[in-house]
Design an enzyme around this catalytic site. Structure first.
Site, PDB file in Angstrom:
ATOM      1  N   GLY A   1       0.985  -1.026   0.411  1.00 34.57           N
ATOM      2  CA  GLY A   1      -0.330  -0.038   0.018  1.00 34.57           C
ATOM      3  C   GLY A   1       0.605   0.858   0.182  1.00 34.57           C
ATOM      4  O   GLY A   1       2.213   0.998   0.939  1.00 34.57           O
ATOM      5  N   SER A   2      -0.140   2.371  -0.281  1.00 28.28           N
ATOM      6  CA  SER A   2       0.487   3.862  -0.517  1.00 28.28           C
ATOM      7  C   SER A   2       0.334   3.751   1.126  1.00 28.28           C
ATOM      8  O   SER A   2      -0.394   3.728   1.709  1.00 28.28           O
ATOM      9  CB  SER A   2       0.541   4.573  -1.414  1.00 28.28           C
ATOM     10  OG  SER A   2       0.994   4.066  -2.550  1.00 28.28           O
ATOM     11  N   GLY A   3       1.266   5.335   1.236  1.00 30.98           N
ATOM     12  CA  GLY A   3       1.661   5.878   2.486  1.00 30.98           C
ATOM     13  C   GLY A   3       2.476   5.566   3.894  1.00 30.98           C
ATOM     14  O   GLY A   3       3.195   6.202   4.506  1.00 30.98           O
ATOM     15  N   HIS A   4       3.804   4.117   3.287  1.00 30.42           N
ATOM     16  CA  HIS A   4       4.350   4.110   4.022  1.00 30.42           C
ATOM     17  C   HIS A   4       6.011   4.558   3.180  1.00 30.42           C
ATOM     18  O   HIS A   4       6.904   3.980   3.824  1.00 30.42           O
ATOM     19  CB  HIS A   4       4.736   2.706   3.297  1.00 30.42           C
ATOM     20  CG  HIS A   4       3.517   2.039   4.314  1.00 30.42           C
ATOM     21  ND1 HIS A   4       2.817   1.747   5.555  1.00 30.42           N
ATOM     22  CD2 HIS A   4       2.726   0.605   3.855  1.00 30.42           C
ATOM     23  CE1 HIS A   4       2.506   1.237   5.020  1.00 30.42           C
ATOM     24  NE2 HIS A   4       1.857   0.196   4.502  1.00 30.42           N
TER      25      HIS A   4
ATOM     26  N   ASP B   1      -1.351  -8.442   0.684  1.00 26.09           N
ATOM     27  CA  ASP B   1      -0.021  -8.918  -0.522  1.00 26.09           C
ATOM     28  C   ASP B   1       0.114  -9.570  -0.326  1.00 26.09           C
ATOM     29  O   ASP B   1       0.493  -9.658  -2.094  1.00 26.09           O
ATOM     30  CB  ASP B   1       0.895  -7.544   0.921  1.00 26.09           C
ATOM     31  CG  ASP B   1       0.271  -6.391   0.467  1.00 26.09           C
ATOM     32  OD1 ASP B   1      -0.520  -5.650   1.548  1.00 26.09           O
ATOM     33  OD2 ASP B   1       1.497  -5.304   0.651  1.00 26.09           O
TER      34      ASP B   1
ATOM     35  N   HIS C   1      -0.551   0.534   9.570  1.00 21.12           N
ATOM     36  CA  HIS C   1      -1.804   0.786   8.618  1.00 21.12           C
ATOM     37  C   HIS C   1      -2.720   2.042   9.157  1.00 21.12           C
ATOM     38  O   HIS C   1      -3.476   1.738   8.740  1.00 21.12           O
ATOM     39  CB  HIS C   1      -2.619  -0.545   8.136  1.00 21.12           C
ATOM     40  CG  HIS C   1      -1.334  -1.222   6.799  1.00 21.12           C
ATOM     41  ND1 HIS C   1      -0.706  -2.083   7.291  1.00 21.12           N
ATOM     42  CD2 HIS C   1      -1.269  -0.906   5.668  1.00 21.12           C
ATOM     43  CE1 HIS C   1       0.515  -2.635   5.954  1.00 21.12           C
ATOM     44  NE2 HIS C   1      -0.324  -1.880   5.084  1.00 21.12           N
TER      45      HIS C   1
END
Lengths: 351, 214
Positions: free
Chosen positions: A72-75, A128, A237
């Protein structure tokens, strides 16, 4: 009637929290626009905004084992910020906190396959794992051999029988760096995957959150936390952790975290370690260095040597205030590969 | 309407209704997911089902199974997370289990196909009943559908029965402790919250009941 319990009460938070300000346009466009910005900032990368992957501009390199990761994006900087010589060949960013889809992973895999096989580095989250598994099957159909390295270093998840298992967190950076260095030297597919698994097995992480994070789509914090409480054992998350505790001085929090790390993966006096103190997004470096100092004190008491160290925001959770501590037991080979040159937007030395 | 068969037009209508329902309930699904997950189930499913509706607009289907295979492939390609592969694989399995090339399926065929869909979800996700997942709505819905069909019910009645059972199954997830997926990291803290995946499964079965209702 149609909606049962849980609709109106939650660990989570309803509209009472004020909206969080963000530098965005339309929340639906955040990932695509951030990718366009990454491309503008890093001409050494090839960013395919349509297929949604980030690759080295020079890829594929014939005969080299390629490393592909994603999530996911955001990391950020994970994973796109770790694409470059000495680390990943490509990364697939999904929507915020949502795994990439199989077609996207397949496109990245094909873009960097140099004929020597591709290693997928996958953090252990249900989505994932499923999407990378489907992508690996599609790649096999196209004649590309894929080895998967699963990262599951988060020891806050104690019971792996009744959960989805330990999560992949801070050790992902270590796996990508060390396996990436070995691939750069021309090692074979099985060797690159094996060192990645070895690094994962030797690593343990534990995280605390002081605040929730706010996804662009939600606009408000994912959960609300009283002023004097922290979430213990959080992932990356924005989900709540295993439990809540009262805020305590940093030296006590560090001691508890190190106990959890060493209970899960015991070390012996004289062992050499790598320590990563990783900010989750909104915790100042001032506090991260303070925590690193506390970790160093506790490990010294136990007779453990810190041979390599890293402090900063590497595996983040949007704007969450908090940090994770990762301790990995190092071999000579891991130290050599850790020290090897790396040139990526997020990690750069020796070049 | 032929109440003994599911044909291409009805399959398309079902999936369009599911898309409308998931979209209308996006905020509620998101709220459930924010409590025990990361709060994106509604947004992700709405994006996926909107894409399904768009791909079905192209039409041109001659076999009812192909409608579900296309829908499943679209969900896998668009949703991400765990719900994309799970729902996508389920619909693909449903489509592949329907009689190849047939323009419509009778209720026994449909029950068999739904069974294949549930099996695919359980194989991919490894969930058992009671783990607080999609399975906790899907399995009772299938049981109710099969029981209704065995008792001689027509499609509207069987679909309504399945939707009721799915709703009950979804609500019954509230006290459970999650053992699969992201909610499992919460341990006992996941109890007290209805599972978002079971809830979206109920919405999908309710959509079939709605489009077949007399």
């Amino acid at each position: 009637m149609l909606w049962g319990a849980g609709r109106d009460h939650a660990v989570g938070n309803e509209a009472k929290e004020p909206a969080v300000k963000k530098f965005i346009n339309d929340p639906a466009d955040v990932v695509a626009e951030a990718l366009a910005g990454l491309a503008a900032a890093h001409p050494e990368l090839r960013v395919d905004v349509t297929e949604r992957y980030v690759a080295r501009a020079s890829a594929p390199r014939p005969g080299k084992v390629a490393l592909v990761s994603g999530g996911g994006s955001g990391h950020e900087p994970l994973h796109g910020g770790f694409v470059g010589p000495g680390m990943l060949d490509a990364a697939c960013p999904g929507e915020v906190f949502t795994s990439p889809v199989p077609d996207q992973i397949l496109a990245a895999t094909k873009a960097v396959d140099g004929g020597a096989g591709v290693v997928h580095i996958v953090k252990n989250y249900t989505g994932d794992v499923m999407n990378f598994q489907l992508a690996a099957e599609l790649a096999a159909d196209e004649g590309i051999t894929v080895e998967t390295v699963l990262v599951d270093d988060d020891v806050a998840v104690e019971n792996s029988t009744w959960t989805a298992g330990r999560r992949g967190t801070g050790a992902t950076l270590l796996v990508e760096k060390i396996a990436g260095a070995l691939a750069e030297e021309g090692a074979k597919l099985g060797e690159v995957a094996a060192v990645g698994r070895e690094v994962n097995a030797a690593s343990a992480s534990f995280a605390y959150a002081l605040t929730a994070c706010t996804t662009p789509a939600a606009g408000r914090p994912g959960f609300d936390l009283p002023d004097d409480e922290i979430e213990v054992g959080v992932g990356i998350h924005g989900e709540p952790g295993r439990r809540r505790e009262k805020l305590r001085p940093a030296r006590e929090l560090v001691r508890s975290a190190v106990d959890a790390l060493l209970d899960a993966k015991p070390l012996n006096p004289g062992d050499r370690t790598l320590v990563l103190v990783n900010g989750l997004g909104a915790t100042p470096l001032l506090e991260q260095y303070l925590v690193f100092g506390e970790v160093a004190t506790v490990l010294a008491e136990r007779g453990l040597e810190i041979s390599r160290r890293l402090v900063g925001n590497y595996v983040t959770s949007l704007d969450m205030a908090g940090l994770s501590i990762t301790v990995a037991r190092l071999t000579d080979e891991m130290i050599r590969l850790w020290d090897a040159p790396v040139r990526t937007p997020g990690l750069r030395w020796g070049v | 309407m032929d109440t003994t068969h599911l044909d291409v037009a009805l399959a398309v209508a079902w999936l369009r209704a599911a898309a409308a329902s998931v979209t209308a309930e996006t905020d509620q699904l998101t709220r459930l997911d924010a409590a025990i997950g990361d709060g994106d189930h509604g947004v992700n499913l709405a994006r996926g089902f909107t894409a399904v509706a768009a791909t079905l607009d192209g039409g041109g289907f001659t076999a009812v199974g192909d409608v579900f295979v296309r829908a499943g492939a679209t969900l896998i390609a668009k949703v991400g997370g765990a719900s994309g592969p799970l729902y996508g694989t389920a619909f693909r399995a449903v489509g592949k289990a329907l009689p190849p090339g047939a323009a419509s399926a009778d209720l026994a065929d449909l029950a068999t196909a739904l069974h294949a869909g549930l099996d695919a979800v359980r194989k991919l996700g490894g969930a058992e009943p009671g783990d607080k997942t999609i399975v906790d709505a899907f399995r009772p819905a299938l049981d109710a559908f099969e029981e209704a069909v065995a008792g001689g019910a027509a499609l509207p009645e069987a679909a309504a029965s399945a939707a009721r059972a799915a709703g009950e199954g979804a609500r019954a997830t509230a006290p459970l402790t999650a053992r699969k997926g992201r909610a499992s990291y919460l341990g006992e803290r996941s109890a007290g919250h209805q599972d978002p995946g079971a809830t979206s499964t109920w919405l999908i079965f309710q959509a079939l009941a709605d489009v077949t209702a007399p």
